[in-house]
Design a protein around this motif. Structure first.
Motif, PDB file in Angstrom:
ATOM      1  N   GLY A  56       4.713   3.064   1.752  1.00  0.00           N
ATOM      2  CA  GLY A  56       5.218   4.410   1.501  1.00  0.00           C
ATOM      3  C   GLY A  56       4.147   5.440   1.760  1.00  0.00           C
ATOM      4  O   GLY A  56       2.965   5.111   1.927  1.00  0.00           O
ATOM      5  N   TYR A  57       4.554   6.704   1.791  1.00  0.00           N
ATOM      6  CA  TYR A  57       3.624   7.800   2.091  1.00  0.00           C
ATOM      7  C   TYR A  57       4.003   8.976   1.210  1.00  0.00           C
ATOM      8  O   TYR A  57       5.052   9.596   1.388  1.00  0.00           O
ATOM      9  N   ILE A  77       1.684   4.359   8.664  1.00  0.00           N
ATOM     10  CA  ILE A  77       2.863   3.500   8.696  1.00  0.00           C
ATOM     11  C   ILE A  77       2.642   2.322   9.643  1.00  0.00           C
ATOM     12  O   ILE A  77       2.995   1.178   9.334  1.00  0.00           O
ATOM     13  N   GLU A  78       2.029   2.589  10.796  1.00  0.00           N
ATOM     14  CA  GLU A  78       1.761   1.506  11.744  1.00  0.00           C
ATOM     15  C   GLU A  78       0.747   0.516  11.188  1.00  0.00           C
ATOM     16  O   GLU A  78       0.753  -0.661  11.552  1.00  0.00           O
ATOM     17  N   VAL A  93       0.842  -1.197   0.000  1.00  0.00           N
ATOM     18  CA  VAL A  93       0.000   0.000   0.000  1.00  0.00           C
ATOM     19  C   VAL A  93       0.875   1.244   0.000  1.00  0.00           C
ATOM     20  O   VAL A  93       1.719   1.418   0.879  1.00  0.00           O
ATOM     21  N   LEU A  94       0.669   2.083  -1.006  1.00  0.00           N
ATOM     22  CA  LEU A  94       1.365   3.363  -1.094  1.00  0.00           C
ATOM     23  C   LEU A  94       0.334   4.455  -0.859  1.00  0.00           C
ATOM     24  O   LEU A  94      -0.584   4.628  -1.662  1.00  0.00           O
ATOM     25  N   GLU A 128       0.048  12.595  13.136  1.00  0.00           N
ATOM     26  CA  GLU A 128      -0.892  11.523  13.473  1.00  0.00           C
ATOM     27  C   GLU A 128      -1.231  10.693  12.239  1.00  0.00           C
ATOM     28  O   GLU A 128      -1.252   9.459  12.298  1.00  0.00           O
ATOM     29  N   ASP A 129      -1.516  11.348  11.100  1.00  0.00           N
ATOM     30  CA  ASP A 129      -1.852  10.624   9.879  1.00  0.00           C
ATOM     31  C   ASP A 129      -0.690   9.748   9.428  1.00  0.00           C
ATOM     32  O   ASP A 129      -0.876   8.577   9.059  1.00  0.00           O
TER      33      ASP A 129
END
Length: 215
Positions: A110-111, A104-105, A88-89, A98-99
């Motif tokens: 990736g973000y 990531i958790e 999931v990217l 927070e986002d």
């Protein structure tokens, strides 16, 4: 022979999906195999289509959000479960601590922010397909800052008071709930504000949530 990277798009705005579809269509090694307008639809399509990468928005309107959808996809796939690996990217406009932390958790590979150049998006997709992490520069900066700044240490009583604050209780109600005096509540609040670097009740609650100090 180059194998195409199979992509599933998830965004609740049809216009955004259409734009991404047109953009990605110009890359010979990237193939969009499906589109989802909700988190639930993304989870179902990811299980059925087993794409290499799910391009996931965070805010998806009614139903589960992108973070929960990411968690379910990661749990069911080879990245966290027993099925084929589906990475999931995250592709979003939101870059709060927070986002980023929640995504990531939840298992995001990736973000990326939607303000990135197309070339950065293409590179991130190819990296995600190989299980490599890609973060937008502002996101990477936030992650590094969090790693360098340890979470504030609050006492058990201070955490109790923070919990009451998050429910919107005033000093008198907090004192009654915790069987302490209002003066004691005020003293603890002063220490909480100092440790969190804030000056207001709402600021304390906001930082506590951002730092994941509340249950």
């Amino acid at each position: 022979m180059t194998t195409n990277v199979r992509i599933l798009l998830c965004d609740d705005h049809a216009v955004v999906r259409a734009g991404l579809l047109a953009l990605l269509g110009g890359e010979p090694d990237i193939e969009v195999v499906g589109e989802a307008g909700s988190g639930e639809e993304a989870v179902a399509l990811a299980a059925r289509l087993t794409p290499d990468v799910v391009l996931m928005d965070l805010q998806l309107g009614p139903g589960i959000d992108g973070v929960e959808a990411t968690r379910r996809i990661a749990a069911a796939s080879g990245t966290g479960g027993t099925g084929p690996a589906v990475h999931v990217l995250v592709l979003t406009t939101y870059d709060t601590d927070e986002d980023i932390t929640r995504a990531i958790e939840a298992g995001a590979t990736g973000y990326l922010l939607k303000a990135e150049r197309p070339e950065e998006l293409f590179a991130a997709i190819r990296a995600a397909a190989q299980g490599r992490t890609t973060l937008s520069a502002p996101v990477a900066g936030r992650v590094m800052a969090r790693m360098r700044s340890p979470r504030p240490t609050l006492t058990e009583r201070e955490l109790d008071i923070l919990g009451q604050l998050s429910q919107g209780l005033g000093n008198r109600d907090i004192a009654r709930a915790l069987f302490i005096s209002e003066a004691t509540v005020k003293t603890h609040l002063g220490r909480i504000y100092e440790k969190l670097g804030v000056e207001t009740r709402s600021g304390a609650v906001a930082v506590a949530k951002e730092q994941r100090l509340l249950p």
